[in-house]
Each structure stands twice: as structure tokens, then as C-alpha cells.
Design an enzyme around this catalytic site. Sequence first.
Site, PDB file in Angstrom:
ATOM      1  CB  SER A 189     -10.318 -11.346  -4.234  1.00 37.77           C
ATOM      2  OG  SER A 189     -10.540 -11.769  -2.919  1.00 37.77           O
ATOM      3  CG  MET A 190     -16.242 -10.930  -4.960  1.00 39.19           C
ATOM      4  SD  MET A 190     -17.668 -11.347  -5.976  1.00 39.19           S
ATOM      5  CE  MET A 190     -17.051 -12.710  -6.940  1.00 39.19           C
ATOM      6  CG  HIS A 191     -14.997 -12.928   2.922  1.00 44.23           C
ATOM      7  ND1 HIS A 191     -13.949 -13.775   3.204  1.00 44.23           N
ATOM      8  CD2 HIS A 191     -15.851 -13.041   3.949  1.00 44.23           C
ATOM      9  CE1 HIS A 191     -14.168 -14.363   4.365  1.00 44.23           C
ATOM     10  NE2 HIS A 191     -15.321 -13.940   4.845  1.00 44.23           N
ATOM     11  CE1 TYR A 209      -9.290  -5.394   4.972  1.00 40.67           C
ATOM     12  CE2 TYR A 209      -8.889  -5.665   2.630  1.00 40.67           C
ATOM     13  CZ  TYR A 209      -9.757  -5.654   3.704  1.00 40.67           C
ATOM     14  OH  TYR A 209     -11.098  -5.904   3.506  1.00 40.67           O
ATOM     15  NE  ARG A 225     -21.167   0.423 -11.390  1.00 42.00           N
ATOM     16  CZ  ARG A 225     -21.896  -0.056 -12.381  1.00 42.00           C
ATOM     17  NH1 ARG A 225     -21.805  -1.330 -12.728  1.00 42.00           N
ATOM     18  NH2 ARG A 225     -22.765   0.713 -13.004  1.00 42.00           N
ATOM     19  CB  CYS A 245     -27.830  -3.770  -5.670  1.00 44.21           C
ATOM     20  SG  CYS A 245     -27.743  -5.576  -5.534  1.00 44.21           S
ATOM     21  CB  VAL A 291     -55.718 -13.134 -14.824  1.00 46.61           C
ATOM     22  CG1 VAL A 291     -55.296 -13.412 -16.241  1.00 46.61           C
ATOM     23  CG2 VAL A 291     -54.536 -12.995 -13.924  1.00 46.61           C
ATOM     24  N   GLY A 324     -43.847  -9.175  -2.992  1.00 46.54           N
ATOM     25  CA  GLY A 324     -44.510  -8.138  -2.201  1.00 46.54           C
ATOM     26  C   GLY A 324     -45.926  -8.523  -1.832  1.00 46.54           C
TER      27      GLY A 324
HETATM   28  P1  FAD Z   1     -43.917  -5.827  -8.144  1.00 45.98           P
HETATM   29  O1  FAD Z   1     -42.613  -5.404  -8.660  1.00 45.98           O
HETATM   30  O2  FAD Z   1     -44.775  -4.814  -7.517  1.00 45.98           O
HETATM   31  O3  FAD Z   1     -44.712  -6.512  -9.355  1.00 45.98           O
HETATM   32  C1  FAD Z   1     -46.046  -6.871  -9.270  1.00 45.98           C
HETATM   33  C2  FAD Z   1     -46.634  -6.947 -10.681  1.00 45.98           C
HETATM   34  O4  FAD Z   1     -47.915  -7.514 -10.618  1.00 45.98           O
HETATM   35  C3  FAD Z   1     -46.782  -5.607 -11.359  1.00 45.98           C
HETATM   36  O5  FAD Z   1     -46.113  -5.617 -12.609  1.00 45.98           O
HETATM   37  C4  FAD Z   1     -48.281  -5.455 -11.528  1.00 45.98           C
HETATM   38  O6  FAD Z   1     -48.623  -4.770 -12.727  1.00 45.98           O
HETATM   39  C5  FAD Z   1     -48.756  -6.888 -11.576  1.00 45.98           C
HETATM   40  N1  FAD Z   1     -50.147  -7.109 -11.173  1.00 45.98           N
HETATM   41  C6  FAD Z   1     -50.752  -6.741 -10.024  1.00 45.98           C
HETATM   42  N2  FAD Z   1     -52.018  -7.194  -9.985  1.00 45.98           N
HETATM   43  C7  FAD Z   1     -52.227  -7.883 -11.134  1.00 45.98           C
HETATM   44  C8  FAD Z   1     -53.325  -8.616 -11.674  1.00 45.98           C
HETATM   45  N3  FAD Z   1     -54.459  -8.753 -11.019  1.00 45.98           N
HETATM   46  N4  FAD Z   1     -53.187  -9.192 -12.901  1.00 45.98           N
HETATM   47  C9  FAD Z   1     -52.028  -9.074 -13.571  1.00 45.98           C
HETATM   48  N5  FAD Z   1     -50.962  -8.397 -13.088  1.00 45.98           N
HETATM   49  C10 FAD Z   1     -51.051  -7.822 -11.888  1.00 45.98           C
HETATM   50  N6  FAD Z   1     -35.632  -3.329  -4.259  1.00 45.98           N
HETATM   51  C11 FAD Z   1     -34.376  -3.677  -4.066  1.00 45.98           C
HETATM   52  O7  FAD Z   1     -34.109  -4.795  -3.629  1.00 45.98           O
HETATM   53  N7  FAD Z   1     -33.357  -2.840  -4.359  1.00 45.98           N
HETATM   54  C12 FAD Z   1     -33.570  -1.605  -4.840  1.00 45.98           C
HETATM   55  O8  FAD Z   1     -32.619  -0.862  -5.084  1.00 45.98           O
HETATM   56  C13 FAD Z   1     -34.888  -1.201  -5.064  1.00 45.98           C
HETATM   57  N8  FAD Z   1     -35.149   0.026  -5.524  1.00 45.98           N
HETATM   58  C14 FAD Z   1     -36.440   0.396  -5.722  1.00 45.98           C
HETATM   59  C15 FAD Z   1     -36.694   1.673  -6.198  1.00 45.98           C
HETATM   60  C16 FAD Z   1     -37.996   2.079  -6.425  1.00 45.98           C
HETATM   61  C17 FAD Z   1     -38.249   3.475  -6.926  1.00 45.98           C
HETATM   62  C18 FAD Z   1     -39.064   1.178  -6.165  1.00 45.98           C
HETATM   63  C19 FAD Z   1     -40.493   1.611  -6.407  1.00 45.98           C
HETATM   64  C20 FAD Z   1     -38.813  -0.078  -5.670  1.00 45.98           C
HETATM   65  C21 FAD Z   1     -37.511  -0.473  -5.440  1.00 45.98           C
HETATM   66  N9  FAD Z   1     -37.209  -1.727  -4.915  1.00 45.98           N
HETATM   67  C22 FAD Z   1     -35.915  -2.100  -4.746  1.00 45.98           C
HETATM   68  C23 FAD Z   1     -38.264  -2.645  -4.485  1.00 45.98           C
HETATM   69  C24 FAD Z   1     -38.498  -3.738  -5.511  1.00 45.98           C
HETATM   70  O9  FAD Z   1     -38.714  -3.173  -6.767  1.00 45.98           O
HETATM   71  C25 FAD Z   1     -39.659  -4.589  -5.056  1.00 45.98           C
HETATM   72  O10 FAD Z   1     -39.332  -5.201  -3.831  1.00 45.98           O
HETATM   73  C26 FAD Z   1     -39.973  -5.673  -6.077  1.00 45.98           C
HETATM   74  O11 FAD Z   1     -40.330  -5.077  -7.295  1.00 45.98           O
HETATM   75  C27 FAD Z   1     -41.110  -6.559  -5.597  1.00 45.98           C
HETATM   76  O12 FAD Z   1     -41.361  -7.492  -6.602  1.00 45.98           O
HETATM   77  P2  FAD Z   1     -42.780  -8.151  -6.840  1.00 45.98           P
HETATM   78  O13 FAD Z   1     -42.620  -8.948  -8.076  1.00 45.98           O
HETATM   79  O14 FAD Z   1     -43.216  -8.838  -5.617  1.00 45.98           O
HETATM   80  O15 FAD Z   1     -43.776  -6.963  -7.067  1.00 45.98           O
HETATM   81 FE1  SF4 Z   2     -23.868  -8.225  -5.584  1.00 42.94          FE
HETATM   82 FE2  SF4 Z   2     -26.052  -6.971  -6.473  1.00 42.94          FE
HETATM   83 FE3  SF4 Z   2     -24.082  -7.611  -8.179  1.00 42.94          FE
HETATM   84 FE4  SF4 Z   2     -25.556  -9.517  -7.152  1.00 42.94          FE
HETATM   85  S1  SF4 Z   2     -26.278  -7.881  -8.494  1.00 42.94           S
HETATM   86  S2  SF4 Z   2     -23.340  -9.514  -7.307  1.00 42.94           S
HETATM   87  S3  SF4 Z   2     -25.973  -8.736  -5.086  1.00 42.94           S
HETATM   88  S4  SF4 Z   2     -23.937  -6.206  -6.476  1.00 42.94           S
END
Ligand code: FAD
Ligand code: SF4
Length: 679
Positions: free
Chosen positions: A31-33, A172, A294, A343, A454, A656
Site C-alpha cells: 500500500s502507498m498513498h 493508527y 527495502r 530516497c 564538446v 543543474g
Molecule cells: P550533473 O550530475 O552535474 O552532470 C553533469 C555532467 O555534465 C557531468 O557528468 C559532467 O562531466 C558533464 N559535463 C559538463 N560539461 C561538459 C562538457 N562541456 N562536455 C561534456 N560533458 C560535460 N540529489 C538528489 O536528488 N538526492 C540525493 O540524495 C542527492 N545526493 C547527492 C549527494 C552528493 C554527494 C552530490 C554531489 C549530489 C547529490 N544530489 C542528490 C544532487 C544530484 O546529484 C544533482 O542534482 C544531479 O546530479 C544534477 O544532475 P545534472 O545531470 O543536471 O548534473
Molecule cells: Fe520513492 Fe525514491 Fe523509491 Fe522513487 S526511488 S519510489 S521517489 S523512494
Amino acid sequence: MTAQPHSKYPHLFTPLDLGFTQLKNRALMGSMHTGLEEVEGGFERLAAYFAERARGGVGMMITGGISPNEEGGMGSEMSTPKHAQEHRQVTEAVHGVDPNIKICMQILHAGPLAHTPKLVGPSAVRSRLSKLVPNALDEAGVQKQINDHVQCAKMAKLAGYDGVEIIGSAGYLLSTFLVEKTNQREDQWGGNYENRMRFPLEIMRRCRAEVGPNFILIFRIAAMDMLQGGMSWDEVVLLAKEMEKAGATIISTHFTWHESAVPTIATMVPRAAFSGVTGRLRKELNIPCITSNRINMPDVAETVLASGEADIVSMARPMLADAELVKKAFEGREDEINTCIACNQACLDHSFEGKEVSCLVNPRACHETVLNYEPSQAPKKIAVVGAGPAGLAYATVAAERGHSVSLFDVGIEIGGQFNLAKQVPGKEEFYETLRYYARMLEVNQVNLHLNTRVSANDLQQGGYDHVVVATGITPRVPDIEGIDHSKVVSYIDVIRGNVEVGKIVAVMGAGGIGFDVTELIMHSGVSAAMDKEVFAREWGVDFKNHPRGGVTGVVPHIVVAERQVYLLQRKSTPVGRGLGKTTGWTHRMSLAKRGVQMINGVEYHRIDDQGLHISIDGQPQVLEVDTVIVCAGQTPARGLFDELAGSGIATSLIGGAFEAAELDAKAAIKQASYLAAAV
Ligand code: FAD
Ligand code: SF4
Ligand code: NAP
């Protein structure tokens, strides 16, 4: 002729005979809400959500909790034929896929956790998680609650459900009758344990009498409630045995009350950590037992079943993450399973925040009528730059739809920041997401170019119809005197092991990354997520002797790195306030247990040979640290996007690189998936 057992998962794919009916396999979606019952057009969306999981091969599903009455207050109610009619959309959709798939409705009376001033309980004892004091039930009130449960089960049957699950755990209503802390009555419903069991047993007996013998009745029991002074093992066993006599078809084991201080489903919990408890209970009973928590991959489910710990394995969130988990296991495509990383970011956190539920790794979850990956009518040549979560999600969805996709990353492996996240103790599940994407790039024939930076020029020369910039972030470097001092390091270098971290450390910035880095540097030995005994030791659980609640009198013991750490933030709010609603407390507790000093309201002045000079509440002081780790947030890396402006190539900016502030993987994958579904 008997069917041959499945070669790899013989237990998982063996049907289960319930006497009057059969489950086609041992996989249950727990079950999940979802919150969908309460939105406009919600039943249509629910029907699509459940039907998709039915097509995914699951044997039985349980709906999110439905209240038997207004006092039970969790939103949606089932008490009238009109309610039953609404739910028929769901049951018909599931049985339309396969009449042998069972769908049961969960009856959830929230008792002292209900969101209504009409809330009720055995006694006027407020839950630590609620602001409201429940109205203590009088005799007529108790009878009404029982009648309402019976009516609810009757209406569920009318709606076409194959059964109901009655929740008797989690804090509950039913569970609050069982323990002395919340049941202070002196009548036939309180006092000794026999009396305290009477209310849930009476509900089961009368539901069975109402619905007849050929309807599944599941009782969800708190097999280990994780409460100081909670239920003893003998009480758990007695209740389960009495439930069997009262007419339960199946006992489902649950392992917590919401107010307990032990994480039971977060990613730091080892896989199948609690199924041994189910195994012990199963030996006492003659009816099947469900275990849960889990269990996120078919090999874990198979091991649990093969070792006799359960008859049925519940995988709830894993089927949000991948509706086809069971089918993929059956077909030997396990490497294509999009694994739940536990997560809680888009499921449970959203549910508790009153938002629509979905899944971080699968934004289609609960959005099956909204987000679809249809074949493209005009396939394009697309370049995706950056193979972090955003780029990976975009590339796989676009390629699945028939576009020709090239994916570039400057790194030597896919994953972007997930390659840092996966190294944090308790985040080992992130490896699974990377395994999934690596496989999906192959399945969807994405042209992957690693080790390749690139330029705008390369992209212009490449003849692409569309370029997607997913280049992620640049760590923020705060403008503080001495920020270039040799004792200042970036979180990236710390996680990658490129720098030595001293014995006395200041972590500057207490966001998600500040917490993760602190966890990493305070860690010593095996990660609790990888070892049940370490987990039990760290969180004070005694699985072997099962004292009351599993935790009473057990003193936690943690092995920590020899280090003193200050985790700092400028805001005056409590440190860690911004972390996930349902997991933030586990991170805060974990660091507190490790002796980390979390300080808010900090003003940074400078860094020099002496250490980090700060003020707290206007009082200057020096933290004489060897290392300052900067975790001060991030800014978008959008240089490539800016260079492409005016090039004439259609360009999208995602993840990002689009927005770094508060950008997490949930937002990155969601944004990428929606855009790739529309390109
Ligand atoms: P990124 O993951 O930063 O990827 C960008 C990629 O682009 C990289 O691989 C880089 O090498 C590449 N790149 C950059 N410039 C170039 C270029 N010019 N040419 C080719 N390649 C290039 N988020 C969560 O939601 N939950 C979590 O629990 C969580 N834990 C985290 C824990 C840690 C330690 C860290 C560091 C981050 C965590 N995050 C978490 C955040 C999450 O990882 C980021 O929000 C997510 O990775 C963003 O994704 P992105 O693809 O936009 O960027
Ligand atoms: Fe929930 Fe994270 Fe599992 Fe997706 S990956 S079902 S958000 S715990
Ligand atoms: P974040 O959550 O934005 O935290 C950055 C921290 O740095 C804040 O505590 C901020 O607080 C501080 N800060 C900001 N500017 C500063 C400056 N100029 N000088 C000093 N301190 C400054 O970012 P993050 O920790 O880098 O995480 C990035 C993303 O990944 C976030 O979206 C986060 O949610 C996600 N993530 C999530 C998890 C998870 O478990 N869910 C784990 C890791 C990362 P003050 O300004 O108050 O000091």
C-alpha cells in the site's frame, strides 16, 4: 501438467493457494498513498496507474489507505455505494488486464494521526506527531468505529476488490488500542492485553462475518513497532494467532510506528532488514505471511522466499520506480529494472507534504495519463551534452521515442554527480540507477561518447537538429578572506579521495551535500546499509531477543572516525531543516550520534593558519580546524549554452545547468523526461 518452476526465481513465481482462490505469484505491491483519490479525474489516473502495474506482472496489489469514516480522516473515504462506484474504475481496469490479479483495498483509520478535529482514539493521548488530542471513544463510539470498518469492507467488496487489508500498525487507530501508552481504558477495551486486542479482533471477526469466506482479509500487524515499551514478541504472536482464528486470510508484517526513532525504509536501511522477524512469526501461524521493507530487486525477494522468511514479498516503492519490475524479472531482464533507491523524495515526502506522489527515478509514476513516451512522428538528430541524471534521462527517453541521440560527457563514466553520491555511506543504491541508465543507453541505442568535451563549434559542425545542454554545476566558492588557504578543500576532492582530511574539520554549508560529506568523513568500517548487524547496533535494535518494540533497553553503539567535525550554516533555522520531510531526521540523528556539532547562525570572517574565524550570534570565535570543506551550494555550468546562443541550433538547457539552486536529481530527471517526451 504442472508448470515448470522458473529457472532463476522459482519461489517468486510459484502461485500461492489461498483455498478459495490463488495468487499467480508471490510479488505484492504494498500500500502507498498516492493522493490521486483527492484530485480531479483522480480515479481515472488511479485506474491507469494500477493497470500499468498489473500489466507489469505483479500478483496482488494493495491500494493506498482509505478511511472507513470521517473520523479516520486521511482524505478519501469508503462508506457508501457511491464511493464503491467510483472505485469500480480501478478494480475493472486491473481485472481487465488479468482477472487473476488481485487488488485489495487498504482500510486505514488514522486514529490519533487523523487530520480532522473529529479524530478519535482509545484514550485522549496525543501523538507526538500531531497537534490534536484525540477524542476518547465511549462504548457507543467504539461500536460505531467497528461498524464503520465492517461497512467499509462491505463497500470494498461491492466495488469489486478481491479483499481488504486492515492496518493495525504505524500508530493508527487499531494499533493504539494495543499498547498501554495510548490505551488507558479500564473497560472491556483496555487494561490487560486480552482486552486491548479486543477492538482489532472484533473488527476482523465482524468483517469476516459480513464479507463471507471467499474474500481476502489481510491484517497488517506491527511485528516490531520500534517503540520504547512497545509490543512484546509474545503479544505480537498472540495477536497474529487470534487474527488467524478471527478470519484473517493473510498476516502482513509492518515494522514501525510513524513516531519511532528507527529508520525502517530509508536508503540507509539494509535490504530486507526485517524479514527475519516475519520468518519467526510465520513459524507460529498456519496462514501465509507477507514481509516488506527495502526489498527492491527480484534476487532479494527470491532469497527471502527461499529462506522461508515469508510466503509473499511486498515491494511497494520499487513498483513506483518500475511498473514492470516483476515482468522484467520473469523475462531475465533484471538489468533493465529501474531500482527504487529508497530516497522517499518524490513518494513519501510528497505524500506527507500533501503533494501528488511520483518517483525520483520514474516521473511517470502516478502520472501515467499525463506523461507518455510515444514514438516520435518526426525523428530528429539530437546531441545531449552531459551524462548526469538530467542528460541520461533525456537521452534514454528521446531515444526510446525513436530519435537518434548522441550523448557526450567529459568524464570517463556516466552519472555526473551520482558518482559522488554513490560513495556516501548509506547511498549505495545510487549504483543501481547508474546500472539502469547504462543498460538503457544500450537498449535504446544511444551513441555514447565518454571522455569527450564538446564545444559549440563541434555541435554546429555535427548537423544536429537539437542540442540539449545538461552540463551540470560548478561548486560555489564563497567570497571569504583566506578561501584559497591550503586547508580549504572542495567537497568533490574529499569525496573522490583526492585530499587528506584533518582531525578537526569545519564543513561550510549544511545542505544535502554538507550532510553527506560529514557522514562520509565521520564514517568508519562497514556501511550500516550493507550489514544488518551494523544497522541494528547503530540504531539500537535487538532482532534476536526482540525486547518490547525490538528496541526497549537497547543501547545504540556506533564506531566513528577519530575526528571532530563542525557542520555550519549561516541561516538561523535548525541545521538540516531543509532536508527531506521523511528522511531528514535520520540524517540529523545519524550525525548527532556521531558527535558532530551542528551550528546555525554562523557568520564567516576569514580562514588562516589558526583556523576558521567566525561569529555566532555576534560573538567572535576561532574554530581551530585543520580542514575547511566547502559545501556552499552550486551555480549553473551554462557556458556551452551561452556559446550556442545565436547559432541557429534549437537548444534546451536542463538539470543543474538550467537551475542550480535547490536543484536535485528529482527535479533534473523530471524536467528532462517531460522535455524529451515532447521533442
Ligand atoms: P550533473 O550530475 O552535474 O552532470 C553533469 C555532467 O555534465 C557531468 O557528468 C559532467 O562531466 C558533464 N559535463 C559538463 N560539461 C561538459 C562538457 N562541456 N562536455 C561534456 N560533458 C560535460 N540529489 C538528489 O536528488 N538526492 C540525493 O540524495 C542527492 N545526493 C547527492 C549527494 C552528493 C554527494 C552530490 C554531489 C549530489 C547529490 N544530489 C542528490 C544532487 C544530484 O546529484 C544533482 O542534482 C544531479 O546530479 C544534477 O544532475 P545534472 O545531470 O543536471 O548534473
Ligand atoms: Fe520513492 Fe525514491 Fe523509491 Fe522513487 S526511488 S519510489 S521517489 S523512494
Ligand atoms: P544546498 O542544499 O543549496 O546547500 C548549500 C549550503 O551552502 C546551504 O546550507 C547554504 O546555507 C550554504 N551557502 C550558500 N551560499 C553560501 C555562501 N556564499 N557562503 C557560505 N555558505 C553558503 O546545496 P548542496 O548541499 O550543494 O546540494 C545541491 C543539491 O543536491 C541540492 O538541491 C540538494 O537538495 C541536493 N542533494 C540532496 C540530497 C538529499 O539527500 N536529498 C543530498 C545531497 C544533495 P547558508 O547560506 O545558511 O549557510
